[in-house]
Design an enzyme around this catalytic site. Structure first.
Site, PDB file in Angstrom:
ATOM      1  N   LYS A  13       7.981  -8.126   5.589  1.00  0.00           N
ATOM      2  CA  LYS A  13       8.273  -7.425   4.337  1.00  0.00           C
ATOM      3  C   LYS A  13       9.180  -6.245   4.633  1.00  0.00           C
ATOM      4  CE  LYS A  13       5.638  -3.581   5.168  1.00  0.00           C
ATOM      5  NZ  LYS A  13       6.177  -2.207   5.366  1.00  0.00           N
ATOM      6  N   MET A 105       6.436  -5.450  16.931  1.00  0.00           N
ATOM      7  CA  MET A 105       5.267  -4.646  16.590  1.00  0.00           C
ATOM      8  C   MET A 105       5.720  -3.210  16.341  1.00  0.00           C
ATOM      9  SD  MET A 105       2.301  -6.130  19.094  1.00  0.00           S
ATOM     10  CE  MET A 105       3.152  -5.701  20.613  1.00  0.00           C
ATOM     11  N   GLY A 106       5.047  -2.547  15.416  1.00  0.00           N
ATOM     12  CA  GLY A 106       5.407  -1.169  15.111  1.00  0.00           C
ATOM     13  C   GLY A 106       6.782  -1.047  14.503  1.00  0.00           C
ATOM     14  N   GLY A 108       7.498  -1.548  11.080  1.00  0.00           N
ATOM     15  CA  GLY A 108       7.542  -1.207   9.659  1.00  0.00           C
ATOM     16  C   GLY A 108       7.855  -2.394   8.773  1.00  0.00           C
ATOM     17  N   GLY A 112       1.824  -7.033  11.929  1.00  0.00           N
ATOM     18  CA  GLY A 112       0.379  -7.101  12.141  1.00  0.00           C
ATOM     19  C   GLY A 112      -0.389  -7.342  10.857  1.00  0.00           C
ATOM     20  N   SER A 114       0.697  -8.815   8.104  1.00  0.00           N
ATOM     21  CA  SER A 114       0.959 -10.183   7.661  1.00  0.00           C
ATOM     22  C   SER A 114       0.132 -11.173   8.474  1.00  0.00           C
ATOM     23  CB  SER A 114       2.452 -10.489   7.796  1.00  0.00           C
ATOM     24  OG  SER A 114       2.756 -11.786   7.329  1.00  0.00           O
ATOM     25  N   ASP A 146      -1.351  -2.392   4.115  1.00  0.00           N
ATOM     26  CA  ASP A 146      -0.312  -3.378   3.799  1.00  0.00           C
ATOM     27  C   ASP A 146      -0.832  -4.816   3.769  1.00  0.00           C
ATOM     28  OD1 ASP A 146       1.441  -1.281   3.708  1.00  0.00           O
ATOM     29  OD2 ASP A 146       2.554  -1.807   5.517  1.00  0.00           O
TER      30      ASP A 146
END
EC number: 2.7.1.148
Length: 296
Positions: A13, A105-106, A108, A112, A114, A146
């Site tokens: 996203k 990872m990390g 934004g 993770g 999703s 999220d």
């Protein structure tokens, strides 16, 4: 229970904008954002086991298994079923999970979160739990703010802590997403004293009309101050199309009217960055994949 592998997408996203409109007494931030789903992401495969173990391969570098959102989602769902539907607890098998990881990872872009949502949706089906979307989204919120948008599977305007979702249809666009190979701590950004926390609430209209000029990411100034490499990346991408941060980073993005232009800019990207081109989508592919599985 069908003893065969279920493979599902785990899409990325973007936060097309991110306004922080206040802070609650419990420390959580109130925000407004537009979650735009993309047709690009990881995929996860779930295979029932003969024992009760929940395993993940390959393990993610630097992430202990107990902290992995995929494992946490599986265990949370198992606990929920055992507590609320003891008659169905006997249907819970162990599961071998395999991840084909593309998303940083990390970054934004919700990698993770999703993954956690896809795990909840997959195991709800594999374990014949018949838990409704509302409850799955509430379970997802326990794992991260999220997660619910991925459980619901629709591009959405979000309020609250990101949990009040209004599905929307956005215009189809192509996005170039650039990752400057940094890992940014969300907690560090949200605890920074210089973070704007009083942006006036907006209506959904400007976001839907594509009026992103008057919308922004309130985290961007803080992130760029802490990590000058992000400002450098934004300045590079700005040459081709207005660029901004997604979430708390480290990924940045810009939109293009066609795939060819986005891919051209990707070809010009400095080698120190990673990136990908993806099309906007209004519905997660997971929803259709689950329908096909049901009819299979």
């Amino acid at each position: 229970m069908r003893n065969e592998t279920l493979t599902l997408s785990s899409p990325a996203k973007l936060n097309l904008f991110l306004h922080i409109t206040g802070r609650r007494p419990d420390g959580y931030h109130e925000l407004q954002t537009l979650f735009q789903l993309l047709d690009y992401g990881d995929s996860l495969s779930f295979t029932p086991r003969d024992d009760q173990r929940i395993t993940l391969e390959p393990s993610l570098p630097g992430v202990p298994e107990a902290d992995n959102l995929i494992i946490k989602a599986a265990r949370l769902l198992k606990e929920h079923i055992t507590a609320t539907s003891p008659d169905k607890a006997g249907q819970i098998s162990g599961v071998s999970i395999y991840i084909n990881k593309k998303l940083p990872m990390g970054g934004g872009i919700g990698g993770g979160s999703s993954n956690a949502a896809t795990t909840l949706l997959a195991l709800n089906r594999l374990w014949n739990a018949d838990i409704n979307t509302e409850t799955l989204a509430a379970l997802g919120l326990k794992l991260g703010a999220d997660v619910p948008v991925f459980v619901r599977g629709a591009t959405a305007f979000a309020e609250g802590v990101g949990d009040i979702l209004h599905p929307v249809d956005t215009q189809e666009k192509w996005y170039l997403v650039v990752h400057p190979n940094l890992h940014i701590s969300t907690a560090k950004i949200f605890s920074d004293k210089w973070l704007t926390r009083d942006t006036p609430k907006s209506t959904i209209a400007p976001a839907l009309e594509g009026d992103l000029e008057n919308l922004r990411n309130d985290c961007e100034t803080v992130v760029c101050r802490m990590y000058p490499e992000i400002r450098e990346a934004i300045n590079w991408l700005d040459q081709f199309s207005p660029a901004r941060l997604t979430g708390t980073g480290a990924c940045i993005f810009a939109s293009f009217s066609d795939k060819k232009r986005a891919e051209y800019v990707l070809s010009q990207m400095p080698t120190k960055y990673q990136g990908f081109v993806a099309k906007s989508i209004n519905e997660s592919p997971v929803l259709n994949e689950l329908k096909q599985w049901r009819n299979h």
